[in-house]
Scaffold this motif. Sequence first.
Motif, PDB file in Angstrom:
ATOM      1  N   VAL A  45      95.876  36.677  42.902  1.00 10.26           N
ATOM      2  CA  VAL A  45      95.702  37.820  42.015  1.00 10.26           C
ATOM      3  C   VAL A  45      96.113  37.421  40.597  1.00 10.26           C
ATOM      4  N   LYS A  46      95.280  37.734  39.633  1.00 10.29           N
ATOM      5  CA  LYS A  46      95.542  37.381  38.244  1.00 10.29           C
ATOM      6  C   LYS A  46      96.861  38.008  37.784  1.00 10.29           C
ATOM      7  N   GLY A  47      97.733  37.182  37.220  1.00 14.75           N
ATOM      8  CA  GLY A  47      99.021  37.661  36.737  1.00 14.75           C
ATOM      9  C   GLY A  47     100.110  37.704  37.791  1.00 14.75           C
ATOM     10  N   MET A  48      99.805  37.290  39.030  1.00 15.25           N
ATOM     11  CA  MET A  48     100.783  37.324  40.122  1.00 15.25           C
ATOM     12  C   MET A  48     101.032  35.894  40.613  1.00 15.25           C
ATOM     13  N   LYS A  49     102.307  35.494  40.654  1.00 13.52           N
ATOM     14  CA  LYS A  49     102.659  34.146  41.079  1.00 13.52           C
ATOM     15  C   LYS A  49     102.559  33.975  42.589  1.00 13.52           C
ATOM     16  N   ASP A  50     102.795  35.053  43.329  1.00 11.00           N
ATOM     17  CA  ASP A  50     102.804  34.968  44.785  1.00 11.00           C
ATOM     18  C   ASP A  50     101.417  35.186  45.384  1.00 11.00           C
ATOM     19  N   LYS A  51     101.244  34.689  46.608  1.00  9.67           N
ATOM     20  CA  LYS A  51     100.032  34.966  47.361  1.00  9.67           C
ATOM     21  C   LYS A  51     100.051  36.427  47.810  1.00  9.67           C
ATOM     22  N   PHE A  52      98.940  37.094  47.613  1.00  7.25           N
ATOM     23  CA  PHE A  52      98.815  38.503  47.974  1.00  7.25           C
ATOM     24  C   PHE A  52      98.128  38.589  49.335  1.00  7.25           C
ATOM     25  N   VAL A  53      98.840  39.136  50.314  1.00 10.09           N
ATOM     26  CA  VAL A  53      98.331  39.232  51.676  1.00 10.09           C
ATOM     27  C   VAL A  53      98.069  40.691  52.005  1.00 10.09           C
TER      28      VAL A  53
END
Length: 275
Positions: free
Chosen positions: A219-227
């Motif tokens: 996700v743009k702007g998010m460092k973590d993986k989005f599950v």
Amino acid sequence: IVEMNNGCICCTVRGDLIAGLKKLIKNSKKTGKTLDGVVIETTGLADPAPVAQTFFADDHVQHHYRLDGILTLIDAKHIAQHLDDEKPEGVENEAVEQVAFADRILLNKCDLVESDKELEEVEQRIRAINATVPIKRTTNSQVDMDYILGIHAFSLDKIVEMDDAFLKDSHDHQHDPRVSSVGIDVPGEVVPEELNEWIGWLLKEKGVDIFRSKGVLAVKGMKDKFVFQAIHMLFANSQQGPWADDEERRCKIIFIGKNLDREELTSGFMKCMSQ
């Protein structure tokens, strides 16, 4: 862990299942480590009969294994619509088959059901198919292992009484041709606002026919993986730790359901991608 991913476990993969069981026996003897048990996890669209039949179809497997029991995990919130689903002629209802063959049932997601009365109605539907099966109400599938392992619950006599062709070395069943899966795997990032709007629309308009959807997204702007995971119109998400510095940020998502439009799903998701 032995993974079989080249087809339906109750159709094309049954030979692989036998090979996998034999491999576990061989490894156990080679390492000297006792094999305490094997748990076989099928998809929600599998017919349990041919999987169970595997333990009686091969002499080597039958000599080394005993079928302990068939556990069916039921979504208390959505099971009624799947039991009521009208299938094309000649096509079995897998939900009914899974209830019928169960030696234990976990009635899960009870926290999502509005009242005890509704849960009792679900249990009555189950009893109409399988009158004697033990049912345990659960949330997040939390259950004592003694309820599901080492239970000595499988009865061949009971199964043959229900299905007199169970032990015959033939397998003739049809899955619903309307049910399929659509997978998307693309490099890049999604725009969160676009994704939220599209997912919200999709589950509202198509959620009845989307049995399951899940994905790992950049996700743009998010460092973590989005599950995220969704069952019909129920949606949940979490973060799974950061992307590694040398790891390609990409989006993987899959939809499983009825009457899925591959082009509509793919083009809709691609519109959420950052340009």
